[in-house]
Design an enzyme around this catalytic site. Structure first.
Site, PDB file in Angstrom:
ATOM      1  N   ALA A  45      65.813 -18.809 -24.672  1.00 55.82           N
ATOM      2  CA  ALA A  45      65.522 -19.400 -23.370  1.00 55.82           C
ATOM      3  C   ALA A  45      64.111 -19.069 -22.916  1.00 55.82           C
ATOM      4  O   ALA A  45      63.381 -19.934 -22.411  1.00 55.82           O
ATOM      5  CB  ALA A  45      66.550 -18.907 -22.345  1.00 55.82           C
ATOM      6  N   THR A 244      58.778  -6.851 -20.565  1.00 53.59           N
ATOM      7  CA  THR A 244      59.984  -7.592 -20.943  1.00 53.59           C
ATOM      8  C   THR A 244      59.677  -9.078 -21.085  1.00 53.59           C
ATOM      9  O   THR A 244      59.200  -9.720 -20.161  1.00 53.59           O
ATOM     10  CB  THR A 244      61.090  -7.411 -19.890  1.00 53.59           C
ATOM     11  OG1 THR A 244      61.304  -6.021 -19.655  1.00 53.59           O
ATOM     12  CG2 THR A 244      62.386  -8.048 -20.364  1.00 53.59           C
ATOM     13  N   ASP A 248      58.200 -13.110 -26.215  1.00 51.88           N
ATOM     14  CA  ASP A 248      58.745 -14.471 -26.142  1.00 51.88           C
ATOM     15  C   ASP A 248      57.708 -15.438 -25.567  1.00 51.88           C
ATOM     16  O   ASP A 248      57.585 -16.578 -26.029  1.00 51.88           O
ATOM     17  CB  ASP A 248      60.009 -14.488 -25.289  1.00 51.88           C
ATOM     18  CG  ASP A 248      61.107 -13.622 -25.861  1.00 51.88           C
ATOM     19  OD1 ASP A 248      61.125 -13.428 -27.092  1.00 51.88           O
ATOM     20  OD2 ASP A 248      61.938 -13.130 -25.078  1.00 51.88           O
TER      21      ASP A 248
END
Length: 285
Positions: A45, A244, A248
């Site tokens: 995602a 975090t 990605d």
């Protein structure tokens, strides 16, 4: 919607529970957290949202038939991601439990939930339907998903961007199809044939197992290995708030730029700059 896209991300969707701490606890130790928050995440995602900011993107994955699943789908739609092929599965959606300390470092535990129920028989027709130029996948999904994605890319002459996180043993043909293999230093040491701590040497070594390689180095930037060249990419130094999801962001932006025929080194520069900006940005919700 089954129209062609530039990027297809095959991967996970999770609801993240984030607790902020001054420092990480040692084994058996209890520390007090300062705050708790939730946000929508999962490597697939996160990467899809990063890519969708730059190129038409579809996400292929699975969520539960629960309220969290609805939230995860809504978050992707809001970011412009095609979620036609995010399947609904019985049971709970995936969840991740994340500790973030004052240095911005994190520790993550993932409970996969519905992500474990995605099947190759769903992934292959989904890839046929969206017909991407580049496919980006990771290793939070079951191994047979990674193998199905690799076989599809090889059979359709499409570029595979593989982010092998969390690390696990992979068939030789999966690594060989990666162009590029995108890894951090820990992952690079796991997959590289050479026993070295030098990032440039690690990157060069990875060319023995992958089509090309990018090693992310956090504040030190990245190393790109392609053909006969190894190139270091520098980044601006910033105050880190939260790392975090930075990897990605990097992978999604890299995939999007590669669909535009940007050469790997230049695409890596753009991805590293996006990740650097990302780690300096507060993201509490």
């Amino acid at each position: 919607m089954n129209s062609p896209v530039d990027v297809a991300v095959v991967g996970t969707l999770n609801v993240d529970l984030i607790i902020r701490v001054t420092r990480m606890p040692d084994v058996g130790e209890t520390v007090l957290g300062r705050s708790v928050s939730q946000r929508l995440g999962g490597k697939g995602a996160n990467q899809a949202l990063a890519a969708a900011g730059l190129a038409p993107t579809a996400l292929i994955g699975a969520v539960g038939r629960d309220e969290e699943g609805e939230r995860l789908l809504a978050g992707q739609r809001a970011g412009g991601v095609d979620v036609t092929h995010v399947f609904r599965a019985d049971g709970a959606s995936g969840r991740a439990f994340i500790e973030v300390d004052d240095a911005g470092d994190n520790r993550i535990i993932v409970s996969p939930g519905a992500n474990r129920l995605l099947r190759p028989t769903q992934v292959r027709p989904a890839l046929d339907a969206v017909s991407p130029k580049v496919v980006l996948t990771q290793l939070e999904s079951p191994p047979e998903i990674t193998e199905a994605v690799t076989a599809w890319c090889s059979g359709h002459a499409r570029r595979l961007l593989l982010n092998p996180s969390p690390v696990t043993d992979l068939p030789t043909y999966v690594l060989a199809a990666a162009d590029p293999l995108v890894v951090n230093e820990h992952e690079a040491r796991f997959y590289a044939p050479a026993d070295t701590d030098d990032p440039d040497a690690l990157a060069r070594s990875l060319l023995a197992v992958a089509g090309s390689a990018v090693i992310t180095l956090g504040a030190e930037g990245a190393v790109v290995a392609e053909g006969d060249t190894v190139r270091r990419i520098d980044v601006e130094q910033v105050r880190v708030v939260d790392t975090t999801g930075a990897g990605d962001m990097f992978a999604g932006v890299l995939a999007a730029h590669l669909t535009r025929d940007v050469e790997l080194g230049a695409a890596t520069e753009l991805a590293a700059a996006a990740a650097t900006e990302y780690v300096a940005r507060p993201r509490e919700i």
